[in-house]
Design a protein around this motif. Sequence first.
Motif, PDB file in Angstrom:
ATOM      1  N   SER A  23       0.845  -1.028   0.133  1.00 47.82           N
ATOM      2  CA  SER A  23       0.107  -0.316  -0.010  1.00 47.82           C
ATOM      3  C   SER A  23       1.182   1.162  -0.045  1.00 47.82           C
ATOM      4  N   ALA A  24       0.317   2.194  -0.256  1.00 47.52           N
ATOM      5  CA  ALA A  24       1.020   3.685  -0.921  1.00 47.52           C
ATOM      6  C   ALA A  24       0.621   4.544   0.923  1.00 47.52           C
ATOM      7  N   GLU A  25       1.473   5.673   1.195  1.00 42.96           N
ATOM      8  CA  GLU A  25       1.152   6.332   2.029  1.00 42.96           C
ATOM      9  C   GLU A  25       1.864   7.470   1.881  1.00 42.96           C
ATOM     10  N   ASP A  26       2.020   8.940   1.984  1.00 41.33           N
ATOM     11  CA  ASP A  26       2.388  10.355   1.308  1.00 41.33           C
ATOM     12  C   ASP A  26       3.600   9.771   2.633  1.00 41.33           C
ATOM     13  N   ARG A  27       3.533   9.589   3.836  1.00 43.91           N
ATOM     14  CA  ARG A  27       5.188   9.768   4.276  1.00 43.91           C
ATOM     15  C   ARG A  27       5.410   8.515   5.311  1.00 43.91           C
ATOM     16  N   PRO A  28       6.582   7.389   5.456  1.00 44.97           N
ATOM     17  CA  PRO A  28       7.038   6.679   5.961  1.00 44.97           C
ATOM     18  C   PRO A  28       6.622   7.010   7.556  1.00 44.97           C
ATOM     19  N   PRO A  29       5.674   6.388   8.338  1.00 43.16           N
ATOM     20  CA  PRO A  29       5.401   6.965   9.514  1.00 43.16           C
ATOM     21  C   PRO A  29       7.039   6.138  10.511  1.00 43.16           C
ATOM     22  N   VAL A  30       7.768   6.021   9.521  1.00 37.62           N
ATOM     23  CA  VAL A  30       9.166   5.408  10.430  1.00 37.62           C
ATOM     24  C   VAL A  30      10.027   5.836   9.728  1.00 37.62           C
ATOM     25  N   ALA A  31      11.583   6.443  10.299  1.00 35.90           N
ATOM     26  CA  ALA A  31      12.598   6.320   9.188  1.00 35.90           C
ATOM     27  C   ALA A  31      13.141   5.300   9.227  1.00 35.90           C
ATOM     28  N   PRO A  32      12.868   4.916   7.706  1.00 37.94           N
ATOM     29  CA  PRO A  32      13.829   3.317   6.691  1.00 37.94           C
ATOM     30  C   PRO A  32      14.742   3.440   6.942  1.00 37.94           C
ATOM     31  N   ASP A  33      15.636   3.687   7.561  1.00 33.29           N
ATOM     32  CA  ASP A  33      16.949   3.437   8.027  1.00 33.29           C
ATOM     33  C   ASP A  33      17.234   2.432   9.249  1.00 33.29           C
ATOM     34  N   MET A  34      16.400   3.351  10.352  1.00 31.71           N
ATOM     35  CA  MET A  34      16.029   2.849  11.746  1.00 31.71           C
ATOM     36  C   MET A  34      15.364   1.535  11.240  1.00 31.71           C
ATOM     37  N   ALA A  35      14.066   2.231  10.354  1.00 31.63           N
ATOM     38  CA  ALA A  35      13.457   0.857  10.350  1.00 31.63           C
ATOM     39  C   ALA A  35      14.102  -0.601  10.072  1.00 31.63           C
ATOM     40  N   GLN A  36      14.637  -0.609   8.944  1.00 30.75           N
ATOM     41  CA  GLN A  36      16.140  -1.464   8.602  1.00 30.75           C
ATOM     42  C   GLN A  36      16.882  -2.109   9.949  1.00 30.75           C
ATOM     43  N   TYR A  37      17.489  -1.181  10.700  1.00 29.22           N
ATOM     44  CA  TYR A  37      18.534  -1.680  11.401  1.00 29.22           C
ATOM     45  C   TYR A  37      17.569  -2.110  12.217  1.00 29.22           C
ATOM     46  N   ALA A  38      16.162  -1.538  12.897  1.00 27.94           N
ATOM     47  CA  ALA A  38      15.931  -2.613  14.086  1.00 27.94           C
ATOM     48  C   ALA A  38      15.260  -3.189  13.289  1.00 27.94           C
ATOM     49  N   LEU A  39      15.376  -4.310  12.530  1.00 31.27           N
ATOM     50  CA  LEU A  39      14.380  -5.115  11.794  1.00 31.27           C
ATOM     51  C   LEU A  39      16.156  -6.559  11.755  1.00 31.27           C
ATOM     52  N   ASN A  40      16.878  -5.599  11.443  1.00 26.58           N
ATOM     53  CA  ASN A  40      18.473  -6.701  12.066  1.00 26.58           C
ATOM     54  C   ASN A  40      18.856  -7.598  13.548  1.00 26.58           C
ATOM     55  N   LEU A  41      18.450  -5.910  14.101  1.00 29.15           N
ATOM     56  CA  LEU A  41      18.468  -6.154  15.772  1.00 29.15           C
ATOM     57  C   LEU A  41      17.962  -7.185  16.105  1.00 29.15           C
ATOM     58  N   MET A  42      16.930  -7.230  15.511  1.00 32.13           N
ATOM     59  CA  MET A  42      15.724  -8.308  15.601  1.00 32.13           C
ATOM     60  C   MET A  42      16.933  -9.494  15.459  1.00 32.13           C
ATOM     61  N   ALA A  43      17.288  -9.669  14.247  1.00 35.80           N
ATOM     62  CA  ALA A  43      17.500 -11.463  13.963  1.00 35.80           C
ATOM     63  C   ALA A  43      18.126 -11.256  14.908  1.00 35.80           C
ATOM     64  N   VAL A  44      19.030 -10.920  15.486  1.00 32.59           N
ATOM     65  CA  VAL A  44      20.367 -11.109  15.942  1.00 32.59           C
ATOM     66  C   VAL A  44      19.940 -11.592  17.556  1.00 32.59           C
ATOM     67  N   GLU A  45      19.037 -10.311  18.085  1.00 33.49           N
ATOM     68  CA  GLU A  45      18.045 -11.249  19.602  1.00 33.49           C
ATOM     69  C   GLU A  45      17.588 -11.867  19.046  1.00 33.49           C
ATOM     70  N   CYS A  46      16.253 -12.316  18.666  1.00 36.43           N
ATOM     71  CA  CYS A  46      15.968 -13.564  18.099  1.00 36.43           C
ATOM     72  C   CYS A  46      16.895 -15.005  17.797  1.00 36.43           C
ATOM     73  N   GLN A  47      17.770 -14.881  17.719  1.00 36.27           N
ATOM     74  CA  GLN A  47      18.591 -15.787  17.197  1.00 36.27           C
ATOM     75  C   GLN A  47      19.645 -16.025  18.454  1.00 36.27           C
ATOM     76  N   ASN A  48      19.995 -14.859  19.327  1.00 36.72           N
ATOM     77  CA  ASN A  48      20.552 -15.190  20.553  1.00 36.72           C
ATOM     78  C   ASN A  48      19.649 -15.917  21.475  1.00 36.72           C
ATOM     79  N   LEU A  49      18.282 -15.706  21.579  1.00 36.91           N
ATOM     80  CA  LEU A  49      17.281 -15.890  22.330  1.00 36.91           C
ATOM     81  C   LEU A  49      17.091 -17.696  22.350  1.00 36.91           C
ATOM     82  N   SER A  50      16.603 -17.404  20.965  1.00 39.49           N
ATOM     83  CA  SER A  50      17.018 -19.121  19.917  1.00 39.49           C
ATOM     84  C   SER A  50      17.984 -20.202  21.037  1.00 39.49           C
ATOM     85  N   ASP A  51      19.590 -19.312  20.682  1.00 41.50           N
ATOM     86  CA  ASP A  51      20.719 -20.707  20.865  1.00 41.50           C
ATOM     87  C   ASP A  51      20.729 -20.509  22.809  1.00 41.50           C
TER      88      ASP A  51
END
Length: 206
Positions: A23-51
């Motif tokens: 879908s499209a929005e005039d302006r993203p509700p979150v900074a694109p670079d912060m969003a991607q970095y947050a996803l990356n950190l979540m991947a790391v943390e979820c792996q830590n918890l899985s380990d």
Amino acid sequence: MRKRITILTLLGMAICSFIYPVSAEDRPPVAPDMAQYALNLMAVECQNLSDFASQAAQNNFGNFDSVKSQFEVAISNFNYLIGPFIPEFIQEFNSAYQNFEPSVSSAQQTAQICQNIRTNTYQKMIQYNGILNPPQDIDTFEKCQQAGYFVSDDTCFIGGEYISDKKGYLIGIYNASCFVGDTFYGGTCWYCAYGNDENGCLESGR
């Protein structure tokens, strides 16, 4: 002073991901670079918890305290990056943290909750055009702001290297590109969430 501009020698790190928005929005509700970095950190943390869950299944709980402490830091960092975008998921993370105990069932449940939240966060992000597929033709402050990037005072920041204090809490960004009014600075901008001194950004105080 929460923000300063300085000339640095290292190149900024821009994080982006290319997908098809639904879908499209005039302006993203979150900074694109912060969003991607947050996803990356979540991947790391979820792996830590899985380990840890795998270790717990072998009756190894020796590093439980450090794992739980790191989980707390990670949640704080998720909130720092995209908290206003996913407040309900931050609450789920906090609930999981509070219920995290040194047992096999708790370890497995916490790891699964983390993965579920990460998946749900991604699914929410792809509902907005521009979060994970930011425009590549940003050449003005207005375009930077319209693309949803982080703005502080009269400065719009793009990319950069996220920095943390000794405990792991994010405290700012270095080597970002930015627009200050009509002037563009490529890879030479930095922002401190808790102020700064001559040595750089101050620690979070936690």
